[in-house]
Each structure stands twice: as structure tokens, then as C-alpha cells.
Design a protein around this motif. Structure first.
Motif, PDB file in Angstrom:
ATOM      1  N   UNK A   1      74.386 -12.281  48.254  1.00 29.10           N
ATOM      2  CA  UNK A   1      75.606 -12.189  49.055  1.00 29.10           C
ATOM      3  C   UNK A   1      76.197 -10.780  49.084  1.00 29.10           C
ATOM      4  N   UNK A   2      76.397 -10.162  47.906  1.00 26.90           N
ATOM      5  CA  UNK A   2      77.123  -8.897  47.890  1.00 26.90           C
ATOM      6  C   UNK A   2      76.359  -7.779  48.606  1.00 26.90           C
ATOM      7  N   UNK A   3      75.096  -7.484  48.250  1.00 30.48           N
ATOM      8  CA  UNK A   3      74.391  -6.430  48.994  1.00 30.48           C
ATOM      9  C   UNK A   3      74.183  -6.778  50.462  1.00 30.48           C
ATOM     10  N   UNK A   4      74.019  -8.048  50.767  1.00 31.02           N
ATOM     11  CA  UNK A   4      73.864  -8.460  52.153  1.00 31.02           C
ATOM     12  C   UNK A   4      75.110  -8.114  52.963  1.00 31.02           C
ATOM     13  N   UNK A   5      76.286  -8.367  52.388  1.00 25.10           N
ATOM     14  CA  UNK A   5      77.534  -8.044  53.066  1.00 25.10           C
ATOM     15  C   UNK A   5      77.714  -6.530  53.211  1.00 25.10           C
ATOM     16  N   UNK A   6      77.333  -5.778  52.162  1.00 27.46           N
ATOM     17  CA  UNK A   6      77.495  -4.323  52.200  1.00 27.46           C
ATOM     18  C   UNK A   6      76.663  -3.717  53.320  1.00 27.46           C
ATOM     19  N   UNK A   7      75.394  -4.092  53.397  1.00 28.90           N
ATOM     20  CA  UNK A   7      74.529  -3.489  54.409  1.00 28.90           C
ATOM     21  C   UNK A   7      74.927  -3.909  55.820  1.00 28.90           C
ATOM     22  N   UNK A   8      75.387  -5.138  55.973  1.00 27.83           N
ATOM     23  CA  UNK A   8      75.857  -5.558  57.296  1.00 27.83           C
ATOM     24  C   UNK A   8      77.076  -4.744  57.716  1.00 27.83           C
ATOM     25  N   UNK A   9      78.016  -4.555  56.781  1.00 24.46           N
ATOM     26  CA  UNK A   9      79.217  -3.784  57.089  1.00 24.46           C
ATOM     27  C   UNK A   9      78.869  -2.328  57.386  1.00 24.46           C
ATOM     28  N   UNK A  10      77.961  -1.752  56.572  1.00 22.93           N
ATOM     29  CA  UNK A  10      77.606  -0.343  56.731  1.00 22.93           C
ATOM     30  C   UNK A  10      76.886  -0.065  58.043  1.00 22.93           C
ATOM     31  N   UNK A  11      76.246  -1.078  58.601  1.00 20.55           N
ATOM     32  CA  UNK A  11      75.539  -0.918  59.866  1.00 20.55           C
ATOM     33  C   UNK A  11      76.354  -1.401  61.053  1.00 20.55           C
TER      34      UNK A  11
END
Length: 362
Positions: free
Chosen positions: A214-224
Motif C-alpha cells: 500500500x505505502x510504496x504503491x501510493x507514493x509512486x502513484x502520487x509522484x507520477x
């Protein structure tokens, strides 16, 4: 030293190891998320043990974790044996116990992630149960040695909730396999006289976690600037544990008498999926100027509303001293700065589209 398991057999090296002071610590799933952090932590805090890293996969993201785990001094690296094999294969486990003087086992390997277990429950149960049984067989065989053998199993919070009656059923095959492993270890450790305990902890976060989490998935989605998909209404609450707290606890368990066979990490901070996703979105927007947005999708099967775990008189409690609110920014920055990590995880997912990885992390 890197070793292929087909080369592991009784011979001169086996005899040489047999003459040493018993000090072999076996870590299954050692190139996984928690496993790689544990290797790194032990190397920096316990100078008199040999570490045997059992790694199932040499995929790029696991090799990156391996480099991270072994990034210390040469003297630290010299105390590590990297073995590629599978805890679910009886011969692999038997050869490791035959070659090395194993005194401690950290059983971290598992086919993980709830979504994976729902897609392929047979693979989850077969792999996780065989790993458990293979370790039990070797612990039984070697428990008659003149030194004690200790096995620590990293379980999951839902297995603890079910065993204490906090929930009336397990909600996914992964939790079911973990609970079954706990029960097998509990039973056979009494019969075969080896020391055993399970460690239950809430959701774990930190660097080098697979992007399906969940956490890295959310980070990369937000960053892109992509959609940050959240299951259901996002009001499911979770408590969180930093990976360093988990590794510190595991090492402390290894160095002390286990006493009770149930250990858990309690975190007093509770956040909903929506709250955490919003916090990640806002931080990335403020610091990096990217504009990811939350998108709520149909809830998945078995996604229960709350997983906060608490102890009772039959468990030893360890407490999370780190605050997610204080640690989150650094973790987000690491993922944003390491684009190659996301790509290595995606490459593995494309290559193994019909499979699940044993070492994606707990």
C-alpha cells in the motif's frame, strides 16, 4: 560467499564447519523486505554469528535488497553465506542444516500479500506449509545436538486476532496459512523440544518494500500524478510498524529466552487507508509538485475494517517507539528518489504475471 544449493553436500567444508563453535543463524526469505533489513541489523549488532541467507529469487529487486543488506564492511560480509534455494524444497533445507551449525532460524519466507493469496490460494498454502514442515523436520533431527536450537516465525496480525477471538474467521488464504504454520510450530516444538515463538506485528513499512504494497504503491502513484486507488470507502483502519522496529525485536528475541510462544508488536497509532493516502498525496504535492488524486474502487474480499492488535496475559508485548507521522516523510523521499526500485518491481511483475513471489515482503 554465494552458493548454489546443488553444490551443497557433505564434504571438506562441512567437516570444517562442524569443528567451529555453533553460531549459524539461518534466515529464510533473506532477500525479502524484512529479511534484508534483518541481515543488515544483525551484522551491525551481533559480531559473533555466521548468517546463512536463504534466498529463493535472484530477481533484480531482490538483488538490490541483497546489496543493501551486505553494504557494510568486508569483515561483516565475510560472515554471510548467500544460498539460493527454496524453504519449500525439503532437500534445500536439509542440505543447509547438514552443512552449517544452525542454532537459530528466522522463518520469514512466505508467499505474501492478500491479493496474491486470493488469486492463487493453492500456491500460498502449498509453499507456506511445505516451508514450515521442512523446517520442523530439520529442527526435530538436530534438536538432539548439544546446543539449543531456536526458531522464530514471523506471523501476521490477523492470525493473532483470530487465535484470540478478536475476529471470528480468517479472511484470506495468506492469513489462514500463517495461522496453520503457527499451530504446527507450537505443537511440534513441544514434542521435538526446540525453542519456538511467533512474532505478530501490524502492517510493516520502510524502504525496499515491493510496490504492490500500500505505502510504496501510493507514493509512486502520487509522484507520477496518477490515480491513487483506495479500496472501498477508505475508512478501514490499520496500525503500522517500522521495519527497523521489527528487526530490533527479532534480534532481541534471538538473544533472550523466549518464554511465552506468542510475541507481538503493539503500535498505538491508527490511521485509515484514506488518511494515509491523503497524507502521502499532500506531502508529494507540496514537495515535488505532483498532483496524484485518490480514486475509490470496489472493496476487495476479506478487507476487514480494523486490525489493531492488543495483548493479553499469554503474550509478550513489544511496543512501537517510532511514529509513522515522523518517519513517513523520509520513507516517501526514499521511494521518490529511487525510481529504479519501482521499475525493478514492475519488471518482476511482468515476468511472473501468473505467479506470485515468495520474497515480496510481509
Amino acid at each position: 560467499m554465494r552458493t548454489g544449493l546443488p553444490e551443497l553436500k557433505a564434504g571438506p567444508m562441512h567437516k570444517a564447519v562442524a569443528n567451529r563453535k555453533p553460531s549459524g543463524w539461518l534466515i529464510t526469505g533473506a532477500s525479502g523486505f524484512i529479511g534484508s533489513h534483518l541481515v543488515r541489523h544483525i551484522l551491525r549488532n551481533k559480531a559473533d554469528v555466521q548468517i546463512i541467507m536463504l534466498c529463493r529469487s535472484s530477481a533484480p529487486h531482490n538483488e538490490a535488497r541483497l546489496a543493501f543488506a551486505l553494504s557494510g564492511s568486508q569483515s561483516q560480509k565475510d560472515r554471510v553465506e548467500v544460498v539460493y534455494g527454496d524453504a519449500a524444497v525439503e532437500e534445500d533445507v536439509a542440505l543447509i542444516f547438514e552443512r552449517f551449525n544452525i542454532t537459530h532460524v528466522f522463518h520469514l519466507s512466505a508467499i505474501t500479500h492478500v491479493d496474491n493469496s486470493i488469486k492463487d490460494p493453492a500456491a500460498v498454502n502449498e509453499n507456506n506449509m511445505l516451508s514450515c514442515l521442512n523446517l520442523i523436520k530439520q529442527c526435530r533431527k538436530y534438536s538432539e545436538r548439544s546446543w539449543p536450537l531456536k526458531l522464530i516465525h514471523l506471523s501476521t496480525d490477523e492470525a493473532w486476532l483470530y487465535s484470540t477471538g478478536a475476529i471470528d474467521r480468517l479472511t484470506n488464504p495468506y492469513a489462514g496459512a500463517k495461522h496453520s504454520a503457527d499451530e504446527l510450530f507450537l505443537t511440534w516444538s513441544d514434542i521435538y523440544k526446540f525453542e519456538f515463538a511467533s512474532l505478530y506485528c501490524p502492517n510493516v513499512y520502510g524502504t525496499f518494500q515491493h510496490t504492490e504494497k500500500f505505502l510504496p504503491k501510493m507514493v509512486y502513484a502520487a509522484a507520477q500524478g496518477d490515480a491513487m486507488t483506495v479500496f472501498g470507502d477508505g475508512n478501514q483502519t490499520r496500525s503500522w510498524t517500522h521495519v527497523d522496529t521489527v528487526t530490533e525485536t527479532l534480534l532481541e528475541m534471538a538473544l533472550t529466552s523466549l518464554g511465552t510462544k506468542h510475541h507481538l508488536i503493539q503500535s498505538m497509532e491508527v490511521f485509515s487507508s484514506k488518511q494515509l493516502a491523503e497524507g502521502i498525496r499532500d506531502y508529494v504535492r507540496k514537495k515535488y509538485g505532483q498532483y496524484g488524486s485518490l480514486e475509490f474502487v470496489m472493496d476487495r474480499e476479506g478487507n476487514f475494517s480494523r486490525d489493531t492488535i492488543t495483548g493479553d496475559g499469554n503474550v509478550r508485548c513489544w511496543f512501537e517507539g517510532r511514529s509513522l507521522l515522523r518517519e513517513l516523510d523520509n520513507v516517501i523521499d526514499w521511494y521518490v528518489a529511487n525510481h529504479s526500485w519501482a521499475e525493478s518491481c514492475r519488471a518482476e511483475s511482468r515476468q511472473l504475471r501468473t505467479e506470485v513471489s515468495t520474497e515480496c515482503g510481509v
